[in-house]
Design an enzyme around this catalytic site. Structure first.
Site, PDB file in Angstrom:
ATOM      1  N   LYS A 158     116.198  20.780 -55.233  1.00  0.00           N
ATOM      2  CA  LYS A 158     116.062  19.476 -54.571  1.00  0.00           C
ATOM      3  C   LYS A 158     117.282  18.604 -54.851  1.00  0.00           C
ATOM      4  O   LYS A 158     117.893  18.701 -55.926  1.00  0.00           O
ATOM      5  CB  LYS A 158     114.772  18.783 -54.995  1.00  0.00           C
ATOM      6  N   LYS A 164     112.733  18.190 -67.459  1.00  0.00           N
ATOM      7  CA  LYS A 164     113.659  17.177 -67.980  1.00  0.00           C
ATOM      8  C   LYS A 164     113.879  17.331 -69.480  1.00  0.00           C
ATOM      9  O   LYS A 164     114.995  17.156 -69.961  1.00  0.00           O
ATOM     10  CB  LYS A 164     113.166  15.770 -67.649  1.00  0.00           C
ATOM     11  N   LYS A 189     119.657  13.072 -58.577  1.00  0.00           N
ATOM     12  CA  LYS A 189     120.798  12.373 -59.179  1.00  0.00           C
ATOM     13  C   LYS A 189     121.363  13.171 -60.349  1.00  0.00           C
ATOM     14  O   LYS A 189     122.500  12.987 -60.726  1.00  0.00           O
ATOM     15  CB  LYS A 189     120.405  10.966 -59.612  1.00  0.00           C
TER      16      LYS A 189
HETATM   17  N1  AQP Z   1     115.223  15.491 -53.026  1.00  0.00           N
HETATM   18  C1  AQP Z   1     114.201  14.712 -52.739  1.00  0.00           C
HETATM   19  N2  AQP Z   1     113.507  14.907 -51.596  1.00  0.00           N
HETATM   20  C2  AQP Z   1     112.459  14.110 -51.278  1.00  0.00           C
HETATM   21  N3  AQP Z   1     112.040  13.095 -52.052  1.00  0.00           N
HETATM   22  C3  AQP Z   1     112.697  12.860 -53.205  1.00  0.00           C
HETATM   23  N4  AQP Z   1     112.539  11.928 -54.179  1.00  0.00           N
HETATM   24  C4  AQP Z   1     113.487  12.137 -55.131  1.00  0.00           C
HETATM   25  N5  AQP Z   1     114.255  13.177 -54.800  1.00  0.00           N
HETATM   26  C5  AQP Z   1     113.806  13.651 -53.609  1.00  0.00           C
HETATM   27  C6  AQP Z   1     111.525  10.882 -54.165  1.00  0.00           C
HETATM   28  O1  AQP Z   1     112.160   9.633 -54.333  1.00  0.00           O
HETATM   29  C7  AQP Z   1     111.226   8.723 -54.950  1.00  0.00           C
HETATM   30  C8  AQP Z   1     111.900   7.977 -56.057  1.00  0.00           C
HETATM   31  O2  AQP Z   1     112.192   8.892 -57.076  1.00  0.00           O
HETATM   32  P1  AQP Z   1     112.556   8.517 -58.534  1.00  0.00           P
HETATM   33  O3  AQP Z   1     112.380   7.100 -58.802  1.00  0.00           O
HETATM   34  O4  AQP Z   1     111.929   9.527 -59.416  1.00  0.00           O
HETATM   35  O5  AQP Z   1     114.082   8.706 -58.399  1.00  0.00           O
HETATM   36  P2  AQP Z   1     114.982   9.585 -59.191  1.00  0.00           P
HETATM   37  O6  AQP Z   1     114.370   9.872 -60.505  1.00  0.00           O
HETATM   38  O7  AQP Z   1     116.286   8.884 -59.112  1.00  0.00           O
HETATM   39  O8  AQP Z   1     115.006  10.894 -58.340  1.00  0.00           O
HETATM   40  P3  AQP Z   1     115.764  12.163 -58.775  1.00  0.00           P
HETATM   41  O9  AQP Z   1     117.095  12.155 -58.206  1.00  0.00           O
HETATM   42  O10 AQP Z   1     114.850  13.270 -58.431  1.00  0.00           O
HETATM   43  O11 AQP Z   1     115.901  12.022 -60.337  1.00  0.00           O
HETATM   44  P4  AQP Z   1     116.056  13.164 -61.402  1.00  0.00           P
HETATM   45  O12 AQP Z   1     117.386  13.784 -61.170  1.00  0.00           O
HETATM   46  O13 AQP Z   1     115.984  12.380 -62.687  1.00  0.00           O
HETATM   47  O14 AQP Z   1     114.921  14.105 -61.198  1.00  0.00           O
HETATM   48  C9  AQP Z   1     110.052   9.573 -55.430  1.00  0.00           C
HETATM   49  O15 AQP Z   1     108.954   9.369 -54.574  1.00  0.00           O
HETATM   50  C10 AQP Z   1     110.559  10.980 -55.326  1.00  0.00           C
HETATM   51  O16 AQP Z   1     109.526  11.897 -55.055  1.00  0.00           O
END
Ligand code: AQP
Length: 332
Positions: free
Chosen positions: A195, A112, A198
């Site tokens: 993966k 990040k 968002k």
């Molecule tokens: N692609 C994924 N597959 C399985 N699990 C996932 N999680 C996130 N992406 C995947 C799981 O969702 C939970 C909440 O995650 P978070 O609060 O970290 O949500 P986020 O930051 O909005 O998820 P993103 O999209 O992965 O964010 P960025 O783009 O910022 O990295 C967690 O348990 C996570 O493991």
């Protein structure tokens, strides 16, 4: 009953399919077997800049989506992280037990901060996993339902719990990650080697649960597959098709083996059409239920107030014990 604890960020507005299949679905299942605590982690959200009005709206929206997904306030404790000040308090303690090098090894921070640029990444983003350690240890959680990307942070939590217990006497339960092998990592529909997230490079690869159902169907139909024609689960050689099979299998309750059989001799289009239909059937009531909770903010706020009260009772006890063990003079 064993304890479960997990949290989800309110940053993106809509949950995406990765959040749901990787984490939220397990939150719902574990309410039945565990004393479960789930929270919207707004303190984590501010590790990157947030617009105040949007953060407030997205926090309510995240809670509404958790309820729409099936969390039942009578069977679990649902709350907002900042309503329980002990998170920040134990977070500080954990900061003081974590080595700088140890924190520097967290791959999520490396990814990040590389994306944001070293000068824009905050110290909060750096210590994010340490606050997460506090989140988990406060509730003496046995299991933490998360996606695969969180495994390293749960490892850190285990290390710090053991370190504290070793130095100051048994205080914290050492938690285990609860990661479902099949859905621990859901992949981007346009680039099935990364993966679903968002912050994906193109919105076409990201299924937001609150998208218009027809947008969802379109994204499914334009998912990247391969130049072969066989519908077979083979993540190494057929990442795109395998991801679609995983999603369809989980949402429909049909095993991958049965799906493979039923698609013998059929084209990718058939798989995508079926998946689009299953997705639309899933998101349509989800969107409606989310809206019902948003339309009744009094009920939502009262659920969250009760949740915070229940969470605080547990968190306060753990924090008091921690402070005592560390040698803080009790306030009279
Ligand atoms: N692609 C994924 N597959 C399985 N699990 C996932 N999680 C996130 N992406 C995947 C799981 O969702 C939970 C909440 O995650 P978070 O609060 O970290 O949500 P986020 O930051 O909005 O998820 P993103 O999209 O992965 O964010 P960025 O783009 O910022 O990295 C967690 O348990 C996570 O493991």
């Amino acid at each position: 009953r064993p304890r479960a604890l997990s949290g989800i960020q309110p940053t993106a507005g809509s949950f995406h399919l990765g959040n749901y299949l990787g984490a939220v679905r397990q939150y719902v299942a574990l309410q039945e077997s565990h004393d479960a605590f789930y929270m919207v982690v707004d303190l984590h959200a501010i590790t990157v800049p947030q617009d105040p009005a949007e953060l407030r709206a997205n926090t309510r929206l995240a809670a509404a989506q958790l309820l729409a997904a099936g969390l039942d306030p009578d069977r679990c404790t649902l709350f907002i992280q900042s309503h329980v000040p002990e998170h920040a308090q134990l977070g500080w303690v954990m900061n003081c037990l974590t080595g700088f090098g140890e924190a520097s090894r967290m791959t999520q921070f490396k990814d990040k901060s590389a994306k944001q640029g070293a000068d824009r990444a905050t110290v909060g983003l750096f210590t994010y996993p340490i606050l997460q350690v506090a989140d988990i240890l406060l509730y003496q959680a046995n299991e933490v339902p998360v996606g695969e990307d969180q495994r390293q942070h749960i490892e850190l939590t285990r290390d710090l719990a053991e370190r504290f217990n070793g130095r100051f006497g048994d205080t914290f339960t050492v938690p285990k990650p609860y990661i479902v092998k099949e859905t621990g990592k859901i992949y981007d529909l346009q680039d099935p080697t990364i993966k679903m997230s968002k912050s994906a490079s193109t919105p076409k690869g990201l299924i937001n649960l609150l998208d218009e159902p027809k947008v969802t169907a379109k994204k499914v139909k334009s998912a990247v597959t391969d130049t072969d024609t066989v519908i077979r689960f083979d993540p190494e050689n057929k990442a795109g098709v395998s991801n679609l099979l995983t999603i369809l299998s989980t949402l429909s309750g049909t095993s991958i083996a049965d799906l493979e059989k039923s698609y013998e001799g059929k084209m990718y289009g058939a798989l995508k059409t079926d998946l689009a239909e299953v997705m639309v059937d899933f998101v349509t009531p989800f969107r409606a239920r989310t809206q019902e909770y948003l339309d009744d903010p009094e009920t939502l706020d009262s659920i969250l107030a009760k949740g915070a009260e229940k969470a605080r009772a547990v968190a306060a006890e753990t924090l008091a014990q921690t402070y005592d063990r560390m040698g803080f003079l009790p306030a009279k």
